[in-house]
Design a protein around this motif. Structure first.
Motif, PDB file in Angstrom:
ATOM      1  N   MET A   1      29.685   7.966  52.358  1.00 43.08           N
ATOM      2  CA  MET A   1      30.063   9.298  53.063  1.00 43.08           C
ATOM      3  C   MET A   1      29.975  10.180  51.873  1.00 43.08           C
ATOM      4  N   ARG A   2      29.273  11.247  52.081  1.00 48.02           N
ATOM      5  CA  ARG A   2      29.277  12.428  51.041  1.00 48.02           C
ATOM      6  C   ARG A   2      30.067  13.676  51.900  1.00 48.02           C
ATOM      7  N   ILE A   3      30.799  14.335  50.993  1.00 51.89           N
ATOM      8  CA  ILE A   3      31.719  15.227  51.446  1.00 51.89           C
ATOM      9  C   ILE A   3      31.154  16.513  50.657  1.00 51.89           C
ATOM     10  N   ALA A   4      30.693  17.535  51.148  1.00 54.00           N
ATOM     11  CA  ALA A   4      30.283  18.773  50.732  1.00 54.00           C
ATOM     12  C   ALA A   4      31.291  19.765  50.529  1.00 54.00           C
ATOM     13  N   LEU A   5      31.541  20.310  49.029  1.00 55.26           N
ATOM     14  CA  LEU A   5      32.675  21.285  49.057  1.00 55.26           C
ATOM     15  C   LEU A   5      31.739  22.521  49.109  1.00 55.26           C
ATOM     16  N   VAL A   6      32.385  23.559  49.832  1.00 51.73           N
ATOM     17  CA  VAL A   6      32.057  24.895  49.976  1.00 51.73           C
ATOM     18  C   VAL A   6      32.837  25.732  49.243  1.00 51.73           C
ATOM     19  N   LYS A   7      32.361  26.620  48.393  1.00 56.07           N
ATOM     20  CA  LYS A   7      33.159  27.647  47.630  1.00 56.07           C
ATOM     21  C   LYS A   7      33.487  28.646  48.597  1.00 56.07           C
ATOM     22  N   ARG A   8      34.732  29.008  48.861  1.00 52.80           N
ATOM     23  CA  ARG A   8      35.214  30.194  49.799  1.00 52.80           C
ATOM     24  C   ARG A   8      34.951  31.448  49.091  1.00 52.80           C
ATOM     25  N   ARG A   9      34.146  32.257  49.924  1.00 59.26           N
ATOM     26  CA  ARG A   9      33.982  33.683  49.155  1.00 59.26           C
ATOM     27  C   ARG A   9      35.295  34.550  49.032  1.00 59.26           C
ATOM     28  N   THR A  10      35.627  35.105  48.004  1.00 57.57           N
ATOM     29  CA  THR A  10      36.691  35.630  47.800  1.00 57.57           C
ATOM     30  C   THR A  10      36.526  37.059  48.227  1.00 57.57           C
ATOM     31  N   THR A  11      35.424  37.705  48.414  1.00 56.20           N
ATOM     32  CA  THR A  11      35.007  39.010  48.831  1.00 56.20           C
ATOM     33  C   THR A  11      34.163  38.954  49.911  1.00 56.20           C
ATOM     34  N   ASN A  12      34.061  40.132  50.871  1.00 55.00           N
ATOM     35  CA  ASN A  12      33.307  40.231  51.886  1.00 55.00           C
ATOM     36  C   ASN A  12      31.997  40.644  51.563  1.00 55.00           C
ATOM     37  N   SER A  13      31.066  40.748  52.509  1.00 50.90           N
ATOM     38  CA  SER A  13      29.714  41.044  51.976  1.00 50.90           C
ATOM     39  C   SER A  13      29.194  42.778  51.849  1.00 50.90           C
ATOM     40  N   MET A  14      30.621  43.559  51.808  1.00 53.54           N
ATOM     41  CA  MET A  14      30.128  44.891  51.686  1.00 53.54           C
ATOM     42  C   MET A  14      29.867  44.969  50.024  1.00 53.54           C
ATOM     43  N   ASN A  15      29.259  46.093  49.825  1.00 52.45           N
ATOM     44  CA  ASN A  15      28.333  46.330  48.400  1.00 52.45           C
ATOM     45  C   ASN A  15      29.188  46.249  47.341  1.00 52.45           C
ATOM     46  N   SER A  16      30.425  47.186  47.293  1.00 51.21           N
ATOM     47  CA  SER A  16      31.188  47.283  46.243  1.00 51.21           C
ATOM     48  C   SER A  16      32.768  46.729  46.323  1.00 51.21           C
ATOM     49  N   PRO A  17      33.200  46.624  45.179  1.00 54.96           N
ATOM     50  CA  PRO A  17      34.482  45.890  45.302  1.00 54.96           C
ATOM     51  C   PRO A  17      35.680  46.923  45.907  1.00 54.96           C
ATOM     52  N   SER A  18      35.364  48.431  45.875  1.00 54.82           N
ATOM     53  CA  SER A  18      36.354  49.138  46.447  1.00 54.82           C
ATOM     54  C   SER A  18      35.953  49.332  47.825  1.00 54.82           C
ATOM     55  N   ASP A  19      35.174  48.474  48.418  1.00 53.36           N
ATOM     56  CA  ASP A  19      34.854  48.403  49.806  1.00 53.36           C
ATOM     57  C   ASP A  19      35.500  47.163  50.404  1.00 53.36           C
ATOM     58  N   ARG A  20      36.119  46.535  49.777  1.00 53.86           N
ATOM     59  CA  ARG A  20      36.815  45.374  50.045  1.00 53.86           C
ATOM     60  C   ARG A  20      37.930  45.547  51.253  1.00 53.86           C
ATOM     61  N   LEU A  21      38.226  44.601  52.005  1.00 48.74           N
ATOM     62  CA  LEU A  21      38.959  44.723  53.134  1.00 48.74           C
ATOM     63  C   LEU A  21      40.195  43.926  52.850  1.00 48.74           C
ATOM     64  N   LEU A  22      41.512  44.918  53.089  1.00 50.86           N
ATOM     65  CA  LEU A  22      42.590  44.484  52.610  1.00 50.86           C
ATOM     66  C   LEU A  22      43.455  44.224  53.799  1.00 50.86           C
ATOM     67  N   ARG A  23      44.405  43.058  53.802  1.00 46.26           N
ATOM     68  CA  ARG A  23      45.318  42.568  54.972  1.00 46.26           C
ATOM     69  C   ARG A  23      46.530  43.503  54.955  1.00 46.26           C
ATOM     70  N   ILE A  24      47.474  43.460  55.751  1.00 46.57           N
ATOM     71  CA  ILE A  24      48.459  44.204  55.719  1.00 46.57           C
ATOM     72  C   ILE A  24      49.577  43.496  54.654  1.00 46.57           C
ATOM     73  N   GLU A  25      49.563  42.269  54.381  1.00 44.77           N
ATOM     74  CA  GLU A  25      50.066  41.845  53.288  1.00 44.77           C
ATOM     75  C   GLU A  25      49.850  42.572  52.033  1.00 44.77           C
ATOM     76  N   GLU A  26      48.609  42.729  51.725  1.00 50.60           N
ATOM     77  CA  GLU A  26      48.118  43.479  50.344  1.00 50.60           C
ATOM     78  C   GLU A  26      48.514  44.801  50.433  1.00 50.60           C
ATOM     79  N   LEU A  27      48.621  45.549  51.531  1.00 47.83           N
ATOM     80  CA  LEU A  27      48.947  46.777  51.428  1.00 47.83           C
ATOM     81  C   LEU A  27      50.424  47.012  51.147  1.00 47.83           C
ATOM     82  N   ILE A  28      51.258  46.105  51.833  1.00 52.85           N
ATOM     83  CA  ILE A  28      52.793  46.446  51.541  1.00 52.85           C
ATOM     84  C   ILE A  28      52.905  46.151  49.987  1.00 52.85           C
ATOM     85  N   GLU A  29      52.420  45.189  49.469  1.00 55.28           N
ATOM     86  CA  GLU A  29      52.594  44.866  47.924  1.00 55.28           C
ATOM     87  C   GLU A  29      51.837  46.006  46.903  1.00 55.28           C
TER      88      GLU A  29
END
Length: 79
Positions: A1-29
Motif C-alpha cells: 500500500m502506497r501513501i502519497a504525501l501532499v504538501k499543503r500550500r501555505t499561501t493562497n493562489s493570489m499573486n503577491s504575499p501582500s494579497d494573502r488572506l488573513l483569519r480573524i485570529e491572525e488579525l487579533i495577533e
C-alpha cells in the motif's frame, strides 16, 4: 500500500504575499486588539470589511496594511 504525501500550500493562489488572506485570529495577533474591537471598527466603517468565503471571513493582508498606513499618516498629521 502506497501513501502519497501532499504538501499543503501555505499561501493562497493570489499573486503577491501582500494579497494573502488573513483569519480573524491572525488579525487579533497582528493588531493586538480583540475580536470585538475589530468588528466594532468594521461597523463604524473604519476597518476593511472581510471577504466571505463560505461561512468563514478573511481579510486581504494588503487591505490591513493600507489601514495601518492610514493610521500612521493620521498620527503624523496630528502632531
Amino acid at each position: 500500500m502506497r501513501i502519497a504525501l501532499v504538501k499543503r500550500r501555505t499561501t493562497n493562489s493570489m499573486n503577491s504575499p501582500s494579497d494573502r488572506l488573513l483569519r480573524i485570529e491572525e488579525l487579533i495577533e497582528r493588531l493586538s486588539i480583540s475580536r470585538r474591537s475589530i468588528y466594532r471598527l468594521i461597523a463604524d466603517g473604519e476597518f476593511p470589511r472581510p471577504i466571505p468565503i463560505g461561512r468563514a471571513a478573511r481579510w486581504c493582508l494588503s487591505d490591513v496594511e493600507n489601514y495601518l498606513e492610514r493610521l500612521k499618516q493620521q498620527r503624523s498629521l496630528a502632531k
